[in-house]
Design an enzyme around this catalytic site. Sequence first.
Site, mmCIF file in Angstrom:
data_model
loop_
_atom_site.group_PDB
_atom_site.id
_atom_site.type_symbol
_atom_site.label_atom_id
_atom_site.label_comp_id
_atom_site.label_asym_id
_atom_site.label_seq_id
_atom_site.Cartn_x
_atom_site.Cartn_y
_atom_site.Cartn_z
ATOM 1 N N LYS A 132 4.853 -49.719 32.834
ATOM 2 C CA LYS A 132 3.326 -50.165 32.260
ATOM 3 C C LYS A 132 3.756 -49.325 31.332
ATOM 4 O O LYS A 132 2.830 -50.217 29.941
ATOM 5 C CB LYS A 132 2.487 -49.427 33.300
ATOM 6 C CG LYS A 132 1.441 -49.793 32.774
ATOM 7 C CD LYS A 132 0.361 -49.790 33.803
ATOM 8 C CE LYS A 132 0.198 -47.750 33.834
ATOM 9 N NZ LYS A 132 -0.986 -47.063 34.619
ATOM 10 N N THR A 133 3.394 -48.467 30.643
ATOM 11 C CA THR A 133 3.319 -48.002 29.750
ATOM 12 C C THR A 133 3.994 -48.285 28.448
ATOM 13 O O THR A 133 4.150 -48.397 26.773
ATOM 14 C CB THR A 133 4.152 -46.364 30.117
ATOM 15 O OG1 THR A 133 3.059 -44.973 30.862
ATOM 16 C CG2 THR A 133 3.345 -45.089 28.571
#
Length: 792
Positions: A43-44
């Site tokens: 996600k990051t």
Amino acid sequence: MDYLTLKKQVLNKYFSRTNDMQKKAVFRINGAVLIVAGAGSGKTTVLCNRIANMLLFGNAYNSNTVRELSDDDVAFAQSFLAGEIDNFDAAERLSEIFGEDRVKPWNILAVTFTNKAAAELKERLENMGADVDGIWAATFHSACVRILRQDIEELGMGYKSNFTIYDTDDQLKVIKTVMKEHNISDKAVTPKAVQNLISRSKDKLITPDKFSTKGKNGSDDYQLSTAKTIYTDYQARLEAANALDFDDIIMLTVKLFAHCPDVLSHWQNRFRYIMVDEYQDTNAAQYKLVSLLAEGSGNLCVVGDEDQSIYRFRGATIENILSFEEQFGAEVIKLEQNYRSTATILKAANAVIANNTQHKDKNLWSDLGDGDKIRMDRFSTEQEEAMFITERILDGVKQGKKYADHVILYRNNAQSRTVETTLAKSGIPYKIIGGVRFYERKEIKDIIAYLCVLNNNYDEVRFGRIVNEPVRGIGAATLDELNRVVSGMGISYVQAMCESDSLPSLSRKAKVLVPLGETFSELSQHTDDISDGSLIDDILDRFGYREAMQRQGLEGEVRLENINELKSNMITFAKENEGAGLSEFLEQVALVSDMDSFEADDDKAVLMTMHSAKGLEFDTVFVVGAEENIFPGYRSQFDPMEIEEERRLAYVAITRAKRHLYFTCAKQRMLYGQTMRNKVSRFVVEIPSQYMAYDDHTAVTASAAARSAEQMKPRTSYLQQQQRSYHAEQREMEKRVENVSYAPGERVHHGVFGDGTVLSAKAMGGDWLLEIAFDDKGTKKVAAKFAKMTKI
DNA sequence: GTACTCAATGTTTTT
DNA sequence: CATTGAGTAC
């Protein structure tokens, strides 16, 4: 090669570290987008690359505009494609060549869950060669504080831009004061309950005047009416003190946007690209805030995973993410490949979360191989449990792992103690995240209170805290009088003290008050420059705090050391934030959590709650106290929705593990000074047994011979039995739910509460959630199958 | 008005 | 168990 092909190749190469789905998210920068990011799905990385793409290339990927390129440009692009230049060095020129409608950094707002996540995001962007100057990467709270510092006076209320932020402790003090004034006993309504009611109301943007006093059955409820009175006064007091609590920060920003179209359009114009991380944990107020801001540009991207929503207790509504697609007409991008855990761990996590009704099917997978089975180890006591963990950690380190590869997760902080002492005895370096926080130490709160009063002379709670700390002969009577003067005359506490000579009600104490007020007044002049931390020394010396500490001996020494640490925090802050003054520092102090100081680089085993572990990953994870009544906690046992929340917490805990996962439990354990015996947690039982390796150490006798003999035969009987009875119970309950239905008006019987009438009945989580007006015990919410209700 | 003792009380998670 | 709060003695 034609321009469009070359461009696509370059962009694909530039973002080659993302998979196809991730790329989709990176390139789709306009409109509403929902990124469903399963645990460990990168996600990051996606967030960073998406922002980098906005800054460097804008909407180039989706555009069909053809450009003429110079031979030089083509050559540069070719050598980039050939791998001769790396991303960082190529960024600027590639951006010049291919960028279209590039987004200005100051048009980007990235909302993260913690300050640490925001800092990390910025750092990673910088490392990618993007110009991040002007990007707002912040939590909801810190972003809103920045907005309010600028525009709060537009609201036309009592708030001024140097407002103070009250933490939960301060809130409670105000509530208690208000209750005392109204002669409300804290037996009938506890201050904590009121605080919670106020906080949950603010989460939903319910102001005191809109606060409903109607109970569940439609008539006025005593507790709610009382709460309304307190809420009304509480809010007035905060406004008079120029103070905002955590929830006000969001609520007042929404109010500001709703009431001041100019202000709203200014910020809409500024933030043309909005991203919200951990969207599953946003509340109604935050939803409203985001909607208002995004109305302008329509460019709103939210990232989250409904299965990791674990902050319902503080107002987060999972519905925000579940209905985002519909509400915003969003494109949905699902990231389902997990890069973190073994397939075994993932399958276990999937199996557990599948028991939730509030859950969309998704297929999280991993190609990292099956790995080890998940272990479940049972002990006689929590000490043995802790010993076992210690051994496993030492073993792991022997095999070349770091201490920091191990994390011990628990449901509540009180569980950390046993583990902590055991680790300390065996010499394992460890650190605890959470628990008693630095900024919650008494001496730190005192000094912060002094700083707050210097910053905001009207701060009632903080003034009350330190007016007689150290003791200087100003007791409750004098403080009361000061409060009366301040609210009656509209002057500040500092003014009131300085002029106490001419105020009959205070003149008796003028000898103490006047010099005190003058010191405050003088030091208030020097709050702009905090760069050398001398302000704290001034407080220590001029208010007699240092002397008082020195009189305390050793304990005082420790406290002064802590204060010194605060001072160096202040100096560091001033260095990192040029031009920042006292109010900025206090704001940072108010909004920063312990998690923010978590550094992965020092090699220590980590102890923390499962909540704190969100977003982190570890090679080896121990979940201690995997027992009913602890996890899930006894408070959630009778509410299916609460159980689902706990199950999501289990999902988060499981998916923190990269390779090794242990659940441990004890036959009996001491918690809060009481011995308890609990069954194995249902969440462990929900993991299919082919992924599990059970070991029941309680069967082992003291004798070594017996022990080795014991090890020969499978010691799984207890756990298998637990599993069998659990599943049988489940089937039984399902049957009961299927066969029985409830409707308002029906009469029912409850084993403990007796007879009552059903007020409302909702099918929920495979059960009936009933509200029942009991004949003697009042109105209660009850889950039918757990409570074993019968109809009469 | 202060400082000390003892009892009761309330126990989740946190920006 | 640990902290807070009330009550008591100075």
